[in-house]
Design a protein around this motif. Structure first.
Motif, PDB file in Angstrom:
ATOM      1  N   ASP A 134       0.810  -0.994  -0.054  1.00 37.70           N
ATOM      2  CA  ASP A 134      -0.019  -0.033  -0.045  1.00 37.70           C
ATOM      3  C   ASP A 134       0.790   1.358  -0.129  1.00 37.70           C
ATOM      4  N   VAL A 135       0.539   2.345  -0.517  1.00 32.88           N
ATOM      5  CA  VAL A 135       1.126   3.569  -0.824  1.00 32.88           C
ATOM      6  C   VAL A 135       0.522   4.498   0.112  1.00 32.88           C
ATOM      7  N   LEU A 136       1.172   5.494   0.704  1.00 29.37           N
ATOM      8  CA  LEU A 136       0.578   6.508   1.580  1.00 29.37           C
ATOM      9  C   LEU A 136       0.953   7.783   0.939  1.00 29.37           C
ATOM     10  N   LYS A 137       0.367   8.755   0.407  1.00 28.25           N
ATOM     11  CA  LYS A 137       0.649  10.004  -0.176  1.00 28.25           C
ATOM     12  C   LYS A 137       0.614  11.092   0.996  1.00 28.25           C
ATOM     13  N   ALA A 138       1.824  11.958   1.233  1.00 25.27           N
ATOM     14  CA  ALA A 138       1.563  13.056   2.301  1.00 25.27           C
ATOM     15  C   ALA A 138       2.075  14.165   1.951  1.00 25.27           C
ATOM     16  N   LYS A 139       1.485  15.402   2.521  1.00 28.13           N
ATOM     17  CA  LYS A 139       2.075  16.771   2.047  1.00 28.13           C
ATOM     18  C   LYS A 139       3.191  16.891   3.015  1.00 28.13           C
ATOM     19  N   GLU A 140       3.117  16.446   4.454  1.00 32.54           N
ATOM     20  CA  GLU A 140       4.382  16.380   5.314  1.00 32.54           C
ATOM     21  C   GLU A 140       4.835  14.922   5.799  1.00 32.54           C
ATOM     22  N   ILE A 141       5.948  14.956   5.942  1.00 29.52           N
ATOM     23  CA  ILE A 141       6.517  13.456   6.383  1.00 29.52           C
ATOM     24  C   ILE A 141       7.078  13.689   7.933  1.00 29.52           C
ATOM     25  N   VAL A 142       6.841  12.847   9.118  1.00 32.64           N
ATOM     26  CA  VAL A 142       7.658  13.237  10.273  1.00 32.64           C
ATOM     27  C   VAL A 142       8.440  11.594  10.379  1.00 32.64           C
ATOM     28  N   ILE A 143       9.749  11.923  10.251  1.00 34.16           N
ATOM     29  CA  ILE A 143      10.227  10.393  10.813  1.00 34.16           C
ATOM     30  C   ILE A 143      10.685  10.523  12.076  1.00 34.16           C
ATOM     31  N   ALA A 144      10.216   9.394  12.886  1.00 38.16           N
ATOM     32  CA  ALA A 144      10.184   9.604  14.310  1.00 38.16           C
ATOM     33  C   ALA A 144      10.633   7.587  14.528  1.00 38.16           C
ATOM     34  N   THR A 145      11.691   7.335  13.995  1.00 40.51           N
ATOM     35  CA  THR A 145      11.953   5.821  13.776  1.00 40.51           C
ATOM     36  C   THR A 145      12.662   5.223  15.066  1.00 40.51           C
ATOM     37  N   GLY A 146      13.262   6.193  15.983  1.00 42.25           N
ATOM     38  CA  GLY A 146      13.866   5.824  17.098  1.00 42.25           C
ATOM     39  C   GLY A 146      15.164   5.301  16.935  1.00 42.25           C
ATOM     40  N   SER A 147      15.832   4.654  17.660  1.00 41.40           N
ATOM     41  CA  SER A 147      17.177   3.944  17.650  1.00 41.40           C
ATOM     42  C   SER A 147      17.151   2.718  18.153  1.00 41.40           C
ATOM     43  N   HIS A 304       9.569  20.026   4.204  1.00 46.10           N
ATOM     44  CA  HIS A 304       8.421  19.290   4.566  1.00 46.10           C
ATOM     45  C   HIS A 304       8.644  17.742   4.993  1.00 46.10           C
ATOM     46  N   ILE A 305       9.870  17.384   5.227  1.00 46.84           N
ATOM     47  CA  ILE A 305       9.970  16.090   5.927  1.00 46.84           C
ATOM     48  C   ILE A 305      10.867  16.500   7.221  1.00 46.84           C
ATOM     49  N   TYR A 306      10.258  16.022   8.487  1.00 46.08           N
ATOM     50  CA  TYR A 306      10.635  16.428   9.712  1.00 46.08           C
ATOM     51  C   TYR A 306      11.502  15.246  10.357  1.00 46.08           C
ATOM     52  N   ALA A 307      12.369  15.296  11.566  1.00 44.47           N
ATOM     53  CA  ALA A 307      12.741  14.246  11.971  1.00 44.47           C
ATOM     54  C   ALA A 307      12.853  14.676  13.465  1.00 44.47           C
ATOM     55  N   VAL A 308      12.486  13.762  14.441  1.00 44.97           N
ATOM     56  CA  VAL A 308      12.267  13.978  15.694  1.00 44.97           C
ATOM     57  C   VAL A 308      12.879  12.623  16.656  1.00 44.97           C
ATOM     58  N   GLY A 309      13.015  13.074  17.864  1.00 45.09           N
ATOM     59  CA  GLY A 309      13.440  11.835  18.695  1.00 45.09           C
ATOM     60  C   GLY A 309      14.771  11.113  18.521  1.00 45.09           C
ATOM     61  N   ASP A 310      14.832   9.969  19.147  1.00 46.50           N
ATOM     62  CA  ASP A 310      16.433   9.415  19.001  1.00 46.50           C
ATOM     63  C   ASP A 310      17.092   9.414  17.560  1.00 46.50           C
ATOM     64  N   VAL A 311      16.191   9.440  16.572  1.00 48.28           N
ATOM     65  CA  VAL A 311      16.816   9.313  15.266  1.00 48.28           C
ATOM     66  C   VAL A 311      17.558  10.387  14.944  1.00 48.28           C
ATOM     67  N   ILE A 312      17.452  11.769  15.837  1.00 50.21           N
ATOM     68  CA  ILE A 312      18.147  12.932  15.507  1.00 50.21           C
ATOM     69  C   ILE A 312      19.284  13.072  16.564  1.00 50.21           C
ATOM     70  N   GLY A 313      19.565  11.875  17.438  1.00 49.17           N
ATOM     71  CA  GLY A 313      20.692  12.077  18.529  1.00 49.17           C
ATOM     72  C   GLY A 313      20.076  12.595  19.672  1.00 49.17           C
ATOM     73  N   TYR A 314      21.060  13.393  20.013  1.00 48.14           N
ATOM     74  CA  TYR A 314      20.823  14.121  21.454  1.00 48.14           C
ATOM     75  C   TYR A 314      19.597  15.018  21.751  1.00 48.14           C
ATOM     76  N   LEU A 332       4.450  22.531  11.639  1.00 51.11           N
ATOM     77  CA  LEU A 332       3.710  22.240  10.192  1.00 51.11           C
ATOM     78  C   LEU A 332       2.466  22.965  10.268  1.00 51.11           C
ATOM     79  N   VAL A 333       1.568  22.843  11.331  1.00 52.57           N
ATOM     80  CA  VAL A 333       0.421  23.533  11.507  1.00 52.57           C
ATOM     81  C   VAL A 333       0.526  25.009  11.890  1.00 52.57           C
ATOM     82  N   SER A 334       1.636  25.540  12.243  1.00 52.56           N
ATOM     83  CA  SER A 334       2.004  26.991  12.469  1.00 52.56           C
ATOM     84  C   SER A 334       1.047  27.455  13.496  1.00 52.56           C
ATOM     85  N   ASP A 335       1.106  26.853  14.521  1.00 57.01           N
ATOM     86  CA  ASP A 335       0.277  27.125  15.915  1.00 57.01           C
ATOM     87  C   ASP A 335       1.440  27.940  16.640  1.00 57.01           C
TER      88      ASP A 335
END
Length: 464
Positions: A134-147, A304-314, A332-335
């Motif tokens: 299956d394929v998901l199409k997204a305006k924005e993507i958040v990579i939070a795959t951990g370590s 439009h691609i973010y990365a958060v959590g352990d996957v970015i280190g410290y 990404l929602v500009s709050d």
């Protein structure tokens, strides 16, 4: 193969992914989460924070029972196996999974199980599950795959006596002796856990001191109490070979020393989960530890691609990861609630535990800041005397002239809770962030929080 369109697709259902997904959904975005495990929660719930802290709590209760004279009236000291103590921790994991699964359902977030693979800058394929291809199409993507634990290729982690901090949770017996390689946060926490179960532990530290990022006095206190409980620490040592056999493991170090134990636990570094993610298809690169580089809004080289959590280190903490995820979604929602997460308190769940926020004495000395110290030793607090948890101290660092709070360092029972009082006052503007708050505030008695009043008066008496 089917294709579905979303506003936001989050890769990973750990704390960082959950924070991003929930915040985006609350703002009306159509959100999907791709998780490669059968259950949500990430490594935090299944292999890291929750199981290890539940283990620590149970071991601490065992220690209290076995050392409290009052309990000798009802029986002799008891011995508990590692698998028995771990089984109780699984109860907490199940509760966490149930709770967090409900979050996704309640917020109408679509949850896909499988491995995410970036086809291009806006499309992801789900691989290796019932929804495969299956394929998901997204305006924005958040990579939070951990370590995951870093595993050097010259160590055979498939051997039944050689473990990493993930596989140790499948240990089916209690070794009599254990070598832990790596004296960082994870290594120190597991040293406390296993020595509390009566295991003879050798803690091998490639560095010169234990947890060198801590205030020196707190680091020294932890070293003393680990040794006092039976941990043998060896500093400035690096491994040459790790060889397992039917009866144990032999560690040969570059210094020529050899150590034998029933089991070996590797706790030296972690790697970001970015392999097989298809980063090459979108032009993103990771460093040698699999970590992604982001800007001060958690955006990768593709905005439009973010990365958060352990996957970015410290700082690689569950608490920070959740806030980073929320902040990425805020961007990404500009709050109005975006913030770069850089004021994270340190929480280390050794026995006794440690927590700190702000500057250390070494940092203030190097910066030539005229600071003073206020101390409160737990052995002098009525609440600690009542509970019997008299090991530890609270240390407040403050500016001699303005009395501004500069650092809070706590060692002992409930340290990770106690530190938040100091953190709250340190975050106040101007004159509200001073030592005088603790002097002019009435604390409940007896409490551990009273340590702030005691430490503040102690520090005030040092000013001349």
């Amino acid at each position: 193969m089917a294709e579905y369109t979303y506003d936001v697709v989050v890769i990973g259902a750990g704390p960082a992914g959950e924070g991003a997904a929930m915040n985006a959904a609350k703002h009306g975005r159509r959100v999907a989460v791709i998780e490669d495990k059968k259950q949500v929660g990430g490594n935090c719930a299944h292999r890291g924070t929750i199981p290890s802290k539940a283990l620590r709590h149970n071991v601490r209760q065992i220690i209290q029972f076995n050392t409290n004279p009052m309990f000798r009236d009802i029986g002799e000291p008891r011995w508990f196996s590692f698998p028995r103590v771990l089984k109780d921790a699984e109860r907490v994991i199940a509760k966490q999974v149930k709770l967090r699964t409900g979050f996704y359902a309640r917020n109408r977030i679509d949850l896909y199980h499988g491995k995410a693979y970036l086809l291009d800058e806006h499309r992801l394929e789900i691989r290796g599950a019932g929804t495969a291809n299956d394929v998901l199409k997204a305006k924005e993507i958040v990579i939070a795959t951990g370590s995951r634990p870093y595993q050097p290729p010259d160590i055979d982690f498939s051997h039944r006596r050689i473990y990493c901090s993930d596989s140790i949770l499948k240990l089916g017996h209690t070794p009599r002796t254990l070598i832990i390689y790596g004296a960082g946060v994870i290594g120190s926490e597991y040293a406390s856990i296993f020595v509390g179960l009566g295991v003879k532990v050798d803690l091998i530290n490639p560095g010169s001191r234990l947890l060198s990022f801590l205030d020196d006095e707190i680091s020294d206190a932890l070293s003393y109490h680990l040794r006092d409980n039976g941990v043998l620490m060896r500093h400035n040592e690096e491994y040459e070979t790790v060889e397992g056999n039917e009866t144990g493991v032999v560690l040969t170090m570059k210094s020529g020393k050899k150590i034998r134990a029933d089991a070996f636990l590797w706790c030296n570094g972690r790697s970001g989960n970015t392999d097989n993610l298809g980063l090459e298809n979108v032009g993103l690169e990771c460093n040698s530890r699999g970590q992604l580089k982001v800007d001060d809004h958690y955006r990768t080289a593709l905005p439009h691609i973010y990365a958060v959590g352990d996957v970015i280190g410290y700082p690689s903490l569950a608490s920070a990861a959740y806030d980073q995820g929320r902040s990425a979604a805020s961007d990404l929602v500009s709050d109005a609630y975006f913030r770069f997460v850089d004021d994270v308190p340190t929480g280390i769940y050794t026995i006794p535990e440690i927590s700190s926020v702000g500057k250390t004495e070494a940092e203030l000395t190097a910066q030539r800041v005229p600071y003073e110290v206020g101390q409160a030793f737990f052995k002098h607090l009525a609440r600690a005397q009542i509970t019997g948890d008299t090991v530890g101290m609270l240390k407040i660092l403050f500016h001699r002239e303005t009395k501004e709070l500069l650092g809070i360092h706590c060692f002992g029972d409930q340290a990770s809770e106690i530190v938040h009082i100091g953190q709250a006052i340190m975050s106040q503007p101007g004159e509200l962030n001073t030592l005088e708050y603790f002097i002019n505030t009435t604390f409940n008695y007896p409490t551990m929080a009273e340590a702030y009043r005691v430490a503040a008066l102690n520090g005030l008496n040092r000013i001349f």
